[in-house]
Each structure stands twice: as C-alpha cells, then as structure tokens.
Scaffold this motif. Sequence first.
Motif, short mmCIF file in Angstrom:
data_model
loop_
_atom_site.label_atom_id
_atom_site.label_comp_id
_atom_site.label_asym_id
_atom_site.label_seq_id
_atom_site.Cartn_x
_atom_site.Cartn_y
_atom_site.Cartn_z
N ALA A 56 25.92 44.01 -32.14
CA ALA A 56 26.74 43.55 -33.73
C ALA A 56 25.88 45.23 -34.00
O ALA A 56 26.80 45.25 -35.21
CB ALA A 56 26.87 42.70 -34.37
N MET A 57 24.40 45.57 -33.77
CA MET A 57 24.60 46.36 -35.02
C MET A 57 25.16 47.83 -35.51
O MET A 57 24.92 48.43 -34.04
CB MET A 57 22.46 47.07 -34.65
CG MET A 57 22.32 47.84 -35.79
SD MET A 57 21.32 47.15 -37.86
CE MET A 57 21.35 48.39 -38.11
N GLN A 58 25.34 48.16 -36.27
CA GLN A 58 26.50 49.02 -36.53
C GLN A 58 24.98 50.62 -36.89
O GLN A 58 24.18 50.53 -37.36
CB GLN A 58 27.31 48.97 -37.78
CG GLN A 58 28.21 47.89 -37.48
CD GLN A 58 29.53 47.34 -38.53
OE1 GLN A 58 29.76 48.92 -39.03
NE2 GLN A 58 29.30 46.74 -38.79
N ALA A 59 26.23 51.69 -37.10
CA ALA A 59 25.27 52.72 -37.34
C ALA A 59 26.19 53.15 -38.65
O ALA A 59 26.83 53.68 -39.02
CB ALA A 59 25.66 53.92 -36.22
N PHE A 60 24.22 52.73 -39.52
CA PHE A 60 25.24 53.16 -41.32
C PHE A 60 24.92 54.45 -41.19
O PHE A 60 25.19 54.81 -42.34
CB PHE A 60 24.05 52.51 -41.41
CG PHE A 60 25.19 50.95 -41.73
CD1 PHE A 60 25.59 50.36 -42.96
CD2 PHE A 60 24.14 50.41 -40.71
CE1 PHE A 60 25.84 49.41 -42.63
CE2 PHE A 60 24.66 48.53 -40.56
CZ PHE A 60 25.64 47.58 -41.77
N GLY A 61 24.75 55.82 -40.71
CA GLY A 61 23.90 56.92 -40.91
C GLY A 61 25.40 57.47 -41.30
O GLY A 61 25.47 58.17 -42.40
#
Length: 382
Positions: free
Chosen positions: A336-341
């Motif tokens: 569930a870890m999204q790309a926060f870039g």
Amino acid sequence: MTIRQLLSTLALAPSFAVFASEEPSSLNLTRGVTEISAQVYDLHMTILYICIAIGVVVFGAMFWAIVHHRKSKGAVAANFHESTKVEILWTLIPFLILIGMAVPATRVLLAMEDVSEPEITVQVTGSQWKWHYRYFDQDVEFFSLLASSAAQINGEQTKRDNYLLEVDRPLVLPIGKKVRFLITSEDVIHSWWVPDFAVKKDANPGFINEAWTKIDKPGIYRGQCAELCGKDHGFMPIVVIAKPVEEFDAWVLETATAQAKVREEEKKLLDMNMDMDELMALGEEVYNSRCAACHQINGLGLPGVFPALAQSDIAINPDRIVDHLSVVIHGQDGTAMQAFGPQLGLKELAAVVTYERNAWGNNTGDVIQAAQINAVLNGDDL
C-alpha cells in the motif's frame, strides 16, 4: 385530486409526503444544480409515482376482495380453471408500463453519457486516500486531501459543521461550461461522487471512465468516495467550488503562477543546506498529514498490516538511506506504500525522511537535503 396532492394528505404515510415535496429533504434525492441532475430527479419522482399508483391499485383491489368476499358474508369461491383474456391482459399491462418507464430512463442515461464537445477537461485520479486533479490545457494540477484534523477525528477537538467533508485544496470549476472528467485510479477502485451534479463514476486502475457536468449556479458542492477503498475510505471527501467564468479564469492564472513560482523556488533549494530543526518541524507536519494514517503517529505502524518505522532497519541503518529515500519517493510495488515523489515538493520530501530517521528514538542524526531527493528522483547516484 393529483397523486402529489393525495400523498401530501396521507397522515399515515409522512415519508411519501416528504418525497412529494419540492423542498430539499434528507429522505430523497437532491435536485442538484445541473440540468442532468434535475432530469435524474424528475425521472426518479416519475418512477416513484408510477410505483405508488401500482401499489395503490394492487393493494386496493386485494383488500377490497378480502373485505367483500370474506367467508362471514357467505362468499363462495368461484370454480374456474383459466382465462386466456386475463392472462394476456396481465402480461400486456406490465409490459406497457415497463416500456413507458424505459423510454424516459434511456433518454436520461444517454444524456448522462454524452461527453462530446467539452469546454474544459479535468483528469481525476484517486489514490488511498486522496484525489489528484489535473486541468488539461492549463498548467495546473494538485492533490486534494482531507482537511479535518486528527484531533477532530480522535475527539480531542470539537468537530466542525463539515467534519470529514473538508479538503485542503478543493476542485474549482466554472459555471455554464461543459466540463468533462477523465476518472482513473493509481491503486484500488475508488468512486468519484458529487450528488449535486448527478455524477458518480468508478475510478479503476488501468482504465479511464468519462463523465461530465455543466453547473448552473455558483456554490460549494460536496461529495465523497462512494467505493469501499480501504480502511480510511471515510476520509476521502470531494469539495467542488463553482465560480463565475471570470473568477475561474482569474483563479487559474493565480494558481498556475503560484505553482510556477514553487517550481522555481525548488530549483534554488538544490544549492541550499537546511538545518535539522527546520526539517524536523516541517517533517512532523508532513508525516502527520500523509504518513500517520498507516504508520501511526508513534511510528509503530499496524503489526501485520503496515510496518513500523520506529527502530526499523530502513530508518536507522546508515547504509540504507538510499533505500529509505527510494521507498518514500517511488513507493513499493505490491504494498500500500504510495509514491510520494509526485505528491510532495523537494523540501517536504527531505523533511519527512529526516523526521522519520530522527523521531521516536531513531536519532540517527541524518539530515536529508533537497539535492539528495532530486538525485533519487532523477535516478542519479548520491
């Protein structure tokens, strides 16, 4: 007496009277602020009246037969086998009723799906648990997140009138112009729903669904994600501000200018070294708004669901700084870890990673700078 007048006088059926009223009611559909929403409302009321009329006729005939042909009156059951005429009649009448209902329903459904000749196109992308809006032909895009504070959610502060229906960046649209929505998702299935527009479309990963609206009057209109998309499904509201065209154009110009200025300022950050105190203060703010829902305020996560960051190897091992940066910036496939870039600026990314490496007793002393974030974003070596 019309059906509407009859319903308003039924003392034993107050809910019917509410349905028949033109006044807004929490028990009925909203009439909305678009032509399509008005058509949907009128169709709903028409079908409702037809169903009520059928119910009155059917139950009226049934109760009349029960009363006037009861055994105590000496009624004797008729002895017959079948009637072709009756069978044809009770087949033909429902068929004609259904055709009469299907014609206006089909007309409204076709109008709802007609996304041709839009004047503005907005891409709507759902992700856990926020919305991203991008205006085609305009240099404007932003994320829209829940604005109700954690303190309100936890009961530590008084909840405001629009609790859980507030966002930090509302979608702004002009009135009187046809707006097309291209709706998709980055992770799971969401659903973009604004009742006042009669718009409700699923946001499916890997697919684009289309919808449209043309708002009749200015105002603030609220909606929610209408698909169960995860544990914070209830924290994914939608707020749309409808403005006159002149005010909308001014907002677009102001927002595009502000976002261009932010990009210029981020370029200057590449040559700057921010101090620990500044990064920790900003990092805590970013972490609490973006990360704490999964990893918890105390950094302990949810065992078996979301990993802890307090005393975790990736957050305290000096040899895994690049891994830490990569996970925050690019996300992690299969989780569930999204790309926060794409969601945060260079300063915010540097701050939140610095915070995670020094909060909850991690105390690594690592100070992450914007230049390091930019290097990972571009795939360069640190």
